[in-house]
Design a protein around this motif. Structure first.
Motif, PDB file in Angstrom:
ATOM      1  N   LEU A   1      -5.931   5.068  -6.914  1.00 20.33           N
ATOM      2  CA  LEU A   1      -5.534   4.670  -8.258  1.00 20.33           C
ATOM      3  C   LEU A   1      -6.480   5.262  -9.295  1.00 20.33           C
ATOM      4  O   LEU A   1      -6.062   5.668 -10.381  1.00 20.33           O
ATOM      5  CB  LEU A   1      -5.553   3.133  -8.335  1.00 20.33           C
ATOM      6  CG  LEU A   1      -4.626   2.460  -9.327  1.00 20.33           C
ATOM      7  CD1 LEU A   1      -3.196   2.935  -9.153  1.00 20.33           C
ATOM      8  CD2 LEU A   1      -4.693   0.946  -9.161  1.00 20.33           C
TER       9      LEU A   1
ATOM     10  N   THR B   1      -6.664   1.848  -1.849  1.00 25.30           N
ATOM     11  CA  THR B   1      -5.767   2.156  -2.964  1.00 25.30           C
ATOM     12  C   THR B   1      -6.507   2.249  -4.301  1.00 25.30           C
ATOM     13  O   THR B   1      -6.063   2.954  -5.202  1.00 25.30           O
ATOM     14  CB  THR B   1      -4.656   1.092  -3.067  1.00 25.30           C
ATOM     15  OG1 THR B   1      -5.249  -0.190  -2.968  1.00 25.30           O
ATOM     16  CG2 THR B   1      -3.630   1.269  -1.971  1.00 25.30           C
ATOM     17  N   SER B   2      -7.642   1.546  -4.416  1.00 17.96           N
ATOM     18  CA  SER B   2      -8.370   1.619  -5.690  1.00 17.96           C
ATOM     19  C   SER B   2      -8.893   3.028  -5.947  1.00 17.96           C
ATOM     20  O   SER B   2      -8.901   3.509  -7.069  1.00 17.96           O
ATOM     21  CB  SER B   2      -9.518   0.608  -5.730  1.00 17.96           C
ATOM     22  OG  SER B   2     -10.430   0.883  -4.695  1.00 17.96           O
TER      23      SER B   2
ATOM     24  N   CYS C   1      -9.096  -2.948  -5.600  1.00 15.84           N
ATOM     25  CA  CYS C   1      -8.154  -3.237  -4.524  1.00 15.84           C
ATOM     26  C   CYS C   1      -8.862  -4.169  -3.545  1.00 15.84           C
ATOM     27  O   CYS C   1     -10.012  -4.563  -3.783  1.00 15.84           O
ATOM     28  CB  CYS C   1      -7.657  -1.969  -3.838  1.00 15.84           C
ATOM     29  SG  CYS C   1      -8.853  -1.164  -2.775  1.00 15.84           S
TER      30      CYS C   1
ATOM     31  N   THR D   1      -4.486  -3.339  -7.413  1.00 16.22           N
ATOM     32  CA  THR D   1      -3.307  -3.300  -6.538  1.00 16.22           C
ATOM     33  C   THR D   1      -3.111  -4.643  -5.831  1.00 16.22           C
ATOM     34  O   THR D   1      -2.137  -4.817  -5.115  1.00 16.22           O
ATOM     35  CB  THR D   1      -3.424  -2.183  -5.477  1.00 16.22           C
ATOM     36  OG1 THR D   1      -4.603  -2.412  -4.706  1.00 16.22           O
ATOM     37  CG2 THR D   1      -3.473  -0.818  -6.105  1.00 16.22           C
TER      38      THR D   1
ATOM     39  N   THR E   1     -14.835   1.375  -9.280  1.00 18.24           N
ATOM     40  CA  THR E   1     -13.779   0.918  -8.368  1.00 18.24           C
ATOM     41  C   THR E   1     -14.426  -0.096  -7.422  1.00 18.24           C
ATOM     42  O   THR E   1     -15.470   0.193  -6.823  1.00 18.24           O
ATOM     43  CB  THR E   1     -13.176   2.070  -7.549  1.00 18.24           C
ATOM     44  OG1 THR E   1     -14.229   2.759  -6.903  1.00 18.24           O
ATOM     45  CG2 THR E   1     -12.404   3.027  -8.405  1.00 18.24           C
TER      46      THR E   1
ATOM     47  N   ILE F   1       2.004   4.409  -1.161  1.00 15.71           N
ATOM     48  CA  ILE F   1       1.358   5.297  -2.125  1.00 15.71           C
ATOM     49  C   ILE F   1       2.255   6.455  -2.535  1.00 15.71           C
ATOM     50  O   ILE F   1       1.935   7.230  -3.430  1.00 15.71           O
ATOM     51  CB  ILE F   1       0.023   5.861  -1.567  1.00 15.71           C
ATOM     52  CG1 ILE F   1       0.242   6.477  -0.190  1.00 15.71           C
ATOM     53  CG2 ILE F   1      -1.036   4.783  -1.545  1.00 15.71           C
ATOM     54  CD1 ILE F   1      -0.995   7.161   0.365  1.00 15.71           C
TER      55      ILE F   1
ATOM     56  N   THR G   1       0.841  -1.208   0.000  1.00 11.51           N
ATOM     57  CA  THR G   1       0.000   0.000   0.000  1.00 11.51           C
ATOM     58  C   THR G   1       0.875   1.257   0.000  1.00 11.51           C
ATOM     59  O   THR G   1       0.424   2.331   0.399  1.00 11.51           O
ATOM     60  CB  THR G   1      -0.942   0.047   1.221  1.00 11.51           C
ATOM     61  OG1 THR G   1      -0.142   0.154   2.397  1.00 11.51           O
ATOM     62  CG2 THR G   1      -1.846  -1.164   1.293  1.00 11.51           C
TER      63      THR G   1
ATOM     64  N   SER H   1       1.256  -0.818  -8.702  1.00  9.73           N
ATOM     65  CA  SER H   1       1.528  -0.341  -7.343  1.00  9.73           C
ATOM     66  C   SER H   1       0.546   0.785  -7.048  1.00  9.73           C
ATOM     67  O   SER H   1       0.009   1.411  -7.977  1.00  9.73           O
ATOM     68  CB  SER H   1       2.963   0.179  -7.244  1.00  9.73           C
ATOM     69  OG  SER H   1       3.045   1.442  -7.853  1.00  9.73           O
ATOM     70  N   ALA H   2       0.319   1.037  -5.766  1.00 10.70           N
ATOM     71  CA  ALA H   2      -0.606   2.115  -5.411  1.00 10.70           C
ATOM     72  C   ALA H   2      -0.054   3.476  -5.808  1.00 10.70           C
ATOM     73  O   ALA H   2      -0.789   4.451  -5.937  1.00 10.70           O
ATOM     74  CB  ALA H   2      -0.878   2.080  -3.910  1.00 10.70           C
TER      75      ALA H   2
END
Lengths: 141, 491
Positions: free
Chosen positions: B420, B416-417, B410, B458, B436, A54, A52, B473-474
């Protein structure tokens, strides 16, 4: 830009006190009242599925669980590189606790697409209150 | 540290043994007393005796101590020039002074290089100039160039381009890169560009504004520093090109005005051919205008446009092909003038274009090579020109991409989605993101998302219906972006 409508908790800590402080504040602000012991378990479970991270040295652990009372953003600032949740060199964690997606959370996530937000969090000349204000006011500090 | 001290250190650094004060003084054009004083000052300022003296032998520098004391490998900016930069600066100096000769000592005064290296430099420069029909002549310690004015200017222009002085996006960028443009020249040249724009009611975009600015800068400097001879070839050019002048009478009138202004500025009567040289630049630029090209385009331009579009297998039935052709005509028409007149344009975006549209650029380049072989009496199409052409095709293909759909995922569908989503949307504004989701939500409703082109996630997931998946990746790094682009468009 506005990412209000969410609760924010911002604190700094070192490696040994990080998890203790986190659970203490979550309980104190009634973010979670029951099943507090599941918080760390669920967060770790999520990390196992995929990173995670970011922003370089910033992670965003998150859970979407019914036992969360209110959607809350917890910003943990470590001041220097330290190990946390299986990462070895982390400077900050933006913990997202929610019981369901909402517009305010979507706005918040949208704001995180701007790297300036992380620069603000990582800049130690900004106090924890500054960081909290920054989010409440929508990045206008 | 002052310049005498710097030169003195460089002299000692180039010598293995001792050098007498007399020799150093002679070389630097100062008195022996000055040398004694400078040695003391240098040693004092560095806090250690890096220059040692021995009675009857002179001075010697301890290089190791010198490096420690200065804590750097090079002494000043001048020795930091790469061989190519040095050669380009020397070349410009010789060319601007043509036909006058200039001494090697003066040319290399600041570079602190050996005689062997100077000879190598001059030999390299002679070879470069030969391609432009300019001869480098060396008599004794003096160097000069011989060639007609057009060839000399072309050589200067090429050297400016190769020195990256024209890889700037504004007039002021060019002016600040060229050290010897003073404030008055800068103001005058800027005013001429504005004059041209005002007179023709148009805006001259990059890189053509920089090209005209540099052309006028070269003109001014040639008349000021060297001697411009109006040879028979120049006179003949002016009479031979009556047709071009007649066809572009409005542009020629503006060119004449600017040359008149420049004559007044230099207090020198400039030859008429200068009007024609400037006209070449004016008709070689692409400018913002309202003209549509139907019925006004030569067969040569149309053939070239077709060569490029056919090279990409585009036919007249391809969508929006007419719009692409109009864009290409607008660029290729003045480009042919540039090629004919050997006007070089620098493309400061070239590296980015190669990086971003590598395959597209290579394709354009190969068509350009083919075109160059067909064209007669024209310079070959350079990579810089191919880079500009690539942008037209990149725009065309991007606008004609069918709308693709994506699902972002995610573990929770809220972490994270969501982040993203914002990043993917920024990077691919034309991509339709249908939602999402958490992986759980997706697995429970997979049949609803069968038509989605791509899943960006992710966390790892394996759709039953074989929908393409990009694990990101996030942070959505450049590599993630490339993966998505490749999955969507196969580039």
């Amino acid at each position: 830009m506005h990412y209000t409508g969410l609760n924010y908790i911002v604190f700094d800590c070192n490696q040994s006190e990080a998890l203790g402080k986190l659970t203490e504040l979550v309980r104190q602000y009634h973010v979670i009242d029951e099943h507090i012991n599941r918080l760390l378990e669920d967060v770790k479970k999520r990390e196992k599925l995929g990173s995670t991270e970011i922003y370089p040295k910033v992670i965003m652990p998150h859970i979407n669980e019914a036992y969360v009372n209110q959607t809350t953003i917890i910003i943990m600032r470590f001041g220097k590189d330290m190990g946390f949740l299986g990462y070895s060199t982390i400077r900050a964690a933006v913990l997202v606790l929610t019981n369901g997606a909402n517009d305010a959370l979507a706005e918040f996530m949208h704001a995180l697409a701007d790297p300036q937000v992380f620069e603000y969090i990582l800049d130690l000349s900004h106090s924890n209150d500054d960081v909290k204000d920054y989010f409440i006011k929508g990045g206008e500090n | 540290m002052d310049s005498t001290s710097e030169k003195m250190i460089m002299t000692l650094l180039k010598t293995d043994g001792f050098v007498t004060a007399v020799d150093i003084a002679t070389k630097l054009g100062v008195s022996e007393k000055t040398i004694y004083r400078k040695v003391r000052q240098i040693n004092d300022s560095l806090g250690i005796d890096v220059i040692h003296s021995e009675r009857g032998r002179g001075y010697r520098i301890n290089y190791d101590q010198y490096l420690v004391a200065t804590n750097r490998n090079t002494h000043n900016d001048i020795v930091d020039y790469s061989p190519v930069e040095r050669r380009n600066k020397v070349l410009l100096n010789i060319l601007f002074n043509a036909p006058f000769s200039i001494s090697v000592d003066e040319l290399y005064d600041h570079y602190y290089v050996s005689n062997d290296l100077i000879q190598q430099d001059l030999s390299t420069l002679a070879k470069i100039l030969k391609d432009f029909n300019v001869q480098l002549a060396k008599r004794g310690n003096k160097v000069s160039v011989n060639g007609d004015e057009e060839a000399i200017r072309r050589s200067i222009n090429m050297t400016l381009v190769q020195s990256n002085l024209m890889s700037v996006d504004s007039l002021q960028g060019f002016a600040s890169e060229v050290a010897d443009i003073n404030i008055y020249d800068n103001q005058f040249l800027t005013a001429q560009i504005e004059w041209i724009q005002r007179s023709l009611s148009l805006t001259i975009p990059y890189p053509y504004n920089v090209n005209i600015f540099s052309h006028l800068y070269i003109l001014i400097k040639r008349f000021r520093t060297g001697k411009v001879v109006e040879d028979n070839k120049a006179k003949k050019v002016f009479t031979d090109e009556e047709e071009i002048i007649r066809d572009n009478s409005e542009f020629f009138s503006v060119a004449s005005d600017v040359i008149k202004n420049t004559s007044d500025y230099l207090h020198t009567k400039l030859p008429d051919v200068e009007k024609y040289y400037l006209l070449q630049y004016l008709i070689s630029m692409r400018y913002d205008h309202d003209v549509t090209f139907n019925g006004m385009v030569s067969d040569e331009v149309l053939e070239l446009v077709n060569l490029y579009t056919q090279g990409f297998n585009l036919t007249d039935s391809s969508p929006r092909i007419q719009s692409l052709k109009q864009d290409l005509i607008g660029h290729l028409k003045p480009m042919l003038n540039r090629l004919e007149n050997h006007i070089i344009v620098a493309n400061r975006l070239l590296n980015d274009i190669k990086l971003e549209y590598g395959a597209l650029f290579e394709k354009v380049k190969s068509i350009s090579k083919q075109a160059s072989q067909i064209m007669i009496n024209k310079a070959p199409i350079s990579d810089d020109e191919s880079g500009f052409i690539t942008l037209y095709f990149a725009k065309y293909f991007e606008e004609n991409r069918p709308a693709k759909t994506a699902l972002i995922m995610c573990a929770s569908g809220v972490g994270t989605s969501k982040l993203l989503y914002a990043k993917v949307h920024q990077a691919f504004p034309n991509l339709k993101i249908v939602g999402t989701l958490s992986t759980g939500e997706y697995q429970n409703n997979e049949e609803n998302y069968q038509d989605v082109d791509l899943i960006i996630t992710t966390v790892s997931i394996h759709p039953v219906n074989q929908t393409r998946v990009v694990l990101s990746s996030a942070m959505f790094t450049q590599a993630d972006r490339k993966s998505v682009e490749s999955a969507l468009y196969g580039t």
